[in-house]
Write a protein that holds these residues in place. Structure first.
Motif, short mmCIF file in Angstrom:
data_model
loop_
_atom_site.label_atom_id
_atom_site.label_comp_id
_atom_site.label_asym_id
_atom_site.label_seq_id
_atom_site.Cartn_x
_atom_site.Cartn_y
_atom_site.Cartn_z
N ARG A 37 0.72 -1.35 -0.14
CA ARG A 37 -0.02 0.01 -0.04
C ARG A 37 1.07 1.17 -0.05
N ARG A 38 1.93 1.26 0.74
CA ARG A 38 3.08 2.53 0.77
C ARG A 38 3.51 2.40 -0.63
N PHE A 39 3.92 1.26 -0.89
CA PHE A 39 4.72 1.26 -2.34
C PHE A 39 4.02 1.84 -3.32
N ALA A 40 2.65 1.74 -3.21
CA ALA A 40 1.83 2.14 -4.38
C ALA A 40 1.68 3.60 -4.37
N THR A 41 1.99 4.17 -3.50
CA THR A 41 1.98 5.70 -3.46
C THR A 41 3.37 6.52 -4.08
N ILE A 42 4.27 5.83 -4.17
CA ILE A 42 5.61 6.31 -4.44
C ILE A 42 5.71 6.69 -5.93
N PRO A 43 6.06 7.92 -6.44
CA PRO A 43 5.80 8.36 -7.83
C PRO A 43 6.92 7.62 -8.52
N VAL A 44 6.79 7.33 -9.81
CA VAL A 44 7.63 6.77 -10.83
C VAL A 44 7.85 7.70 -11.89
N ASP A 45 8.92 8.10 -12.01
CA ASP A 45 9.30 9.34 -12.88
C ASP A 45 9.41 8.92 -14.60
N ASP A 46 9.23 7.64 -14.95
CA ASP A 46 9.17 7.22 -16.30
C ASP A 46 8.01 6.67 -16.65
N ALA A 47 6.80 6.56 -16.08
CA ALA A 47 5.74 6.01 -16.21
C ALA A 47 4.59 7.30 -16.60
N VAL A 48 3.70 6.70 -17.26
CA VAL A 48 2.50 7.70 -17.61
C VAL A 48 1.80 7.94 -16.33
N SER A 49 1.35 9.18 -16.14
CA SER A 49 0.72 9.52 -14.83
C SER A 49 -0.51 8.49 -14.70
N PRO A 50 -0.67 8.47 -13.17
CA PRO A 50 -1.93 7.60 -12.98
C PRO A 50 -3.33 8.27 -13.40
N ALA A 51 -3.25 9.65 -13.46
CA ALA A 51 -4.52 10.23 -14.17
C ALA A 51 -4.62 9.87 -15.58
N GLU A 52 -3.54 9.35 -16.24
CA GLU A 52 -3.94 8.75 -17.41
C GLU A 52 -3.74 7.32 -17.73
N ASP A 53 -4.21 6.62 -16.58
CA ASP A 53 -3.94 5.28 -16.25
C ASP A 53 -2.69 4.66 -16.79
N GLY A 54 -1.88 5.30 -16.58
CA GLY A 54 -0.32 4.92 -16.81
C GLY A 54 0.26 4.29 -15.45
N ASP A 55 -0.41 4.32 -14.29
CA ASP A 55 0.15 3.72 -13.23
C ASP A 55 -1.03 3.36 -12.25
N GLY A 56 -1.11 2.20 -12.19
CA GLY A 56 -2.48 1.48 -11.31
C GLY A 56 -2.02 0.31 -10.71
N VAL A 57 -2.87 -0.08 -9.58
CA VAL A 57 -2.88 -1.30 -8.94
C VAL A 57 -3.83 -2.20 -9.26
N LEU A 58 -3.40 -3.59 -9.39
CA LEU A 58 -4.49 -4.70 -9.33
C LEU A 58 -4.19 -5.52 -8.06
N ALA A 59 -5.53 -5.82 -7.46
CA ALA A 59 -5.52 -6.92 -6.38
C ALA A 59 -6.45 -7.82 -6.94
N GLN A 60 -5.98 -9.34 -6.58
CA GLN A 60 -6.66 -10.30 -7.15
C GLN A 60 -6.28 -11.58 -6.40
N THR A 61 -7.22 -12.44 -6.50
CA THR A 61 -7.19 -13.69 -5.78
C THR A 61 -7.83 -14.95 -6.63
N GLY A 62 -7.36 -16.02 -6.26
CA GLY A 62 -7.92 -16.99 -7.15
C GLY A 62 -7.16 -18.40 -7.06
N THR A 63 -7.63 -19.38 -7.60
CA THR A 63 -6.77 -20.84 -7.77
C THR A 63 -6.26 -20.90 -9.25
N PHE A 64 -5.14 -20.68 -9.30
CA PHE A 64 -4.68 -20.57 -10.80
C PHE A 64 -3.69 -21.97 -11.05
#
Length: 152
Positions: A37-64
């Motif tokens: 959760r803390r890691f997800a808030t740290i800005p990344v300089d060479d990524a498209v901005s979160p406002a432009e969907d260039g930085d997002g978080v996925l949470a998933q669960t399941g049997t794979f």
């Protein structure tokens, strides 16, 4: 921070919290989520901005069956689109793995993305999903934790 540095940073943050890849305890599941959760808030300089969907978080669960081994997984992934080449997508992630059971099979699989929602809302919704609620209950220790950075 650069995209190429994200795995090292995430690994370091988890290490400082006492969680290391490999064998982990049931209590380490919550710690892993808090660190991510803390890691997800740290800005990344060479990524498209979160406002432009260039930085997002996925949470998933399941049997794979990702690597030829069937297992129940609870996964947190951060996804970056490179600013200089928007065809390039990177995903640093933490995946907790359990031996599947009838109980985990009954949880089904769920996927939740942060795009269009604040991170606090994503984590609140994600952790209420049946698979994450089961993982965070502290009853079953994961078999292991993996930390990866993949280009997709």
């Amino acid at each position: 921070m650069l995209i190429s540095e994200t795995k090292l940073l995430l690994t370091s943050m988890l290490d400082l919290a006492g969680v290391r890849p490999g064998e982990v305890s049931a209590a380490d599941v919550l710690t892993t989520v808090e660190v991510f959760r803390r890691f997800a808030t740290i800005p990344v300089d060479d990524a498209v901005s979160p406002a432009e969907d260039g930085d997002g978080v996925l949470a998933q669960t399941g049997t794979f069956d990702f690597d030829g081994v069937r297992e129940f997984c609870a996964d947190l992934t951060r996804q970056f689109i490179e600013a200089d080449d928007q065809d390039v997508i990177w995903q640093p992630r933490c995946t907790l793995h359990w031996t599947p059971s009838a109980e985990t099979e009954a949880l089904g699989s769920k996927v939740l993305w942060s795009f269009g929602m604040p991170l606090d809302d994503l984590f609140a919704e994600a952790l209420a999903l049946p698979g994450w609620a089961w993982a965070l209950a502290g009853v079953h220790a994961p078999r292991h934790l993996t930390i990866d950075l993949d280009q997709i």
